[in-house]
Scaffold this active site. Structure first.
Site, mmCIF file in Angstrom:
data_model
loop_
_atom_site.group_PDB
_atom_site.id
_atom_site.type_symbol
_atom_site.label_atom_id
_atom_site.label_comp_id
_atom_site.label_asym_id
_atom_site.label_seq_id
_atom_site.Cartn_x
_atom_site.Cartn_y
_atom_site.Cartn_z
ATOM 1 N N ASP A 1 60.442 8.864 -49.043
ATOM 2 C CA ASP A 1 61.824 8.432 -48.849
ATOM 3 C C ASP A 1 62.816 9.283 -49.648
ATOM 4 O O ASP A 1 62.466 9.845 -50.681
ATOM 5 C CB ASP A 1 61.932 6.955 -49.273
ATOM 6 C CG ASP A 1 63.131 6.279 -48.645
ATOM 7 O OD1 ASP A 1 63.793 6.893 -47.785
ATOM 8 O OD2 ASP A 1 63.412 5.128 -49.024
ATOM 9 N N THR B 1 57.719 2.647 -36.828
ATOM 10 C CA THR B 1 58.040 2.056 -35.520
ATOM 11 C C THR B 1 59.530 1.688 -35.450
ATOM 12 O O THR B 1 60.056 1.459 -34.370
ATOM 13 C CB THR B 1 57.192 0.782 -35.271
ATOM 14 O OG1 THR B 1 57.184 -0.017 -36.461
ATOM 15 C CG2 THR B 1 55.760 1.120 -34.905
ATOM 16 N N ASN C 1 61.905 3.751 -36.898
ATOM 17 C CA ASN C 1 62.720 4.968 -37.017
ATOM 18 C C ASN C 1 63.345 5.425 -35.691
ATOM 19 O O ASN C 1 64.235 6.281 -35.693
ATOM 20 C CB ASN C 1 61.910 6.119 -37.634
ATOM 21 C CG ASN C 1 61.711 5.982 -39.124
ATOM 22 O OD1 ASN C 1 60.734 6.457 -39.694
ATOM 23 N ND2 ASN C 1 62.641 5.320 -39.813
ATOM 24 N N TRP C 2 62.927 4.827 -34.576
ATOM 25 C CA TRP C 2 63.551 5.181 -33.283
ATOM 26 C C TRP C 2 65.019 4.778 -33.267
ATOM 27 O O TRP C 2 65.794 5.245 -32.430
ATOM 28 C CB TRP C 2 62.831 4.475 -32.120
ATOM 29 C CG TRP C 2 61.392 4.858 -31.977
ATOM 30 C CD1 TRP C 2 60.314 4.109 -32.344
ATOM 31 C CD2 TRP C 2 60.857 6.077 -31.428
ATOM 32 N NE1 TRP C 2 59.145 4.778 -32.062
ATOM 33 C CE2 TRP C 2 59.447 5.989 -31.492
ATOM 34 C CE3 TRP C 2 61.424 7.233 -30.877
ATOM 35 C CZ2 TRP C 2 58.601 7.007 -31.038
ATOM 36 C CZ3 TRP C 2 60.578 8.250 -30.428
ATOM 37 C CH2 TRP C 2 59.199 8.129 -30.508
ATOM 38 N N ARG D 1 67.206 5.570 -35.300
ATOM 39 C CA ARG D 1 68.051 6.635 -35.859
ATOM 40 C C ARG D 1 68.752 7.401 -34.736
ATOM 41 O O ARG D 1 68.322 7.345 -33.587
ATOM 42 C CB ARG D 1 67.193 7.592 -36.684
ATOM 43 C CG ARG D 1 66.636 6.889 -37.882
ATOM 44 C CD ARG D 1 65.931 7.805 -38.821
ATOM 45 N NE ARG D 1 65.586 7.029 -39.995
ATOM 46 C CZ ARG D 1 65.543 7.473 -41.232
ATOM 47 N NH1 ARG D 1 65.799 8.732 -41.475
ATOM 48 N NH2 ARG D 1 65.249 6.687 -42.239
#
Ligand code: FPP
Length: 246
Positions: free
Chosen positions: A26, A72, A74-75, A77
């Site tokens: 991160d 799962t 992060n889509w 973004r």
């Protein structure tokens, strides 16, 4: 006379190296912002840092690293960032042979591959194939990974087994479920590292985290060095892991 106080410097205990380390990489975006760079440059630097950390961990005898590369969630973004992450991943996989064979790294990928691009899926299979006979550290890359999704996957596998008569409800226990997780065959997760000051799991290794130790740091992932990893392991070694006992 002047006496110098001897510092209590702790060293790595090579007999108690964690077997399996999970890393939530991160702070890439914040690192990029700090350096006036696009966020994607933070991810690129993050991927380079991962390579150095894997090399260091391989040298000291860590058996496996699970690195959280794409969740799962992060889509959600912006499309450009998702595309850039996928491109980075694709390039990384294409370079797997030159990156990992010399260093004896086994590359494995966990997560739900279904929604990924076909070229990425192919590159994943190829990279796994060409590194599978290496004998060093396992780099377990979590892509489109979610801890809850993994548990859902495992439960479905168990139901299939029961439906097909392969097992009975009475056979289902923790060990049975563990064997259905993406991490099947890997050592127990000993340590989870999350840099960048965030103090949460973010759906990472929910099942495997049960007895893992946590190590948090303010440093952003692209600034993470083998020295930080060494410190994390020294701290890990100072913990009293009772694993539920006394
Ligand atoms: C979190 O930082 C990081 C990610 C969502 C992606 C991590 C991916 C990499 C390090 C690249 C790995 C890829 C390969 C191919 C090894 P963030 O973007 O949430 O940072 P921020 O919280 O500072 O915005």
């Amino acid at each position: 006379m002047l006496f110098k106080k001897k510092k209590n410097v702790h060293k790595l205990d090579m007999q108690r190296i964690p077997q399996h380390i999970g890393i939530i990489m991160d702070g890439n975006g914040r690192w990029a912002k700090k350096h006036n760079l696009p966020r994607t440059m933070g991810h690129k630097k993050g991927a380079e840092v991962l390579e150095k950390i894997v090399e260091y961990c391989n040298d000291i005898g860590v058996k496996a690293i699970t690195a959280y590369a794409f969740s799962t969630e992060n889509w959600k973004r912006p499309k450009e960032e998702v595309d850039a992450l996928m491109d980075l991943l694709y390039e990384y996989l294409l370079q797997a042979e030159e990156k990992f064979s010399g260093k004896n790294v086994v590359l494995k990928i966990i997560g739900d591959r279904e929604p990924l691009r076909d070229d990425i899926k192919e590159a994943m299979l190829h990279a796994e194939e060409i590194t599978k006979n290496n004998t060093g550290i396992i780099l377990n890359m979590a892509v489109n990974y979610g801890g809850r999704r993994e548990i859902e996957y495992a439960v479905k596998k168990v139901i299939e087994d029961v439906k097909n008569g392969k097992s009975d409800t009475d056979d289902i226990n923790e060990e049975y479920l563990s064997d259905k997780m993406y991490t099947y065959g890997l050592p127990e997760l000993d340590l989870i590292i999350r840099p960048s000051g965030e103090l949460r799991l973010s759906n990472f290794m929910l099942w495997q985290a049960a007895y893992a130790e946590f190590w948090f740091s303010e440093i952003n992932w692209p600034d993470f060095t083998p020295k930080h990893m060494e410190q994390a392991i020294i701290d890990f070694q100072s913990r009293n892991r009772r694993l539920g006992g006394v």
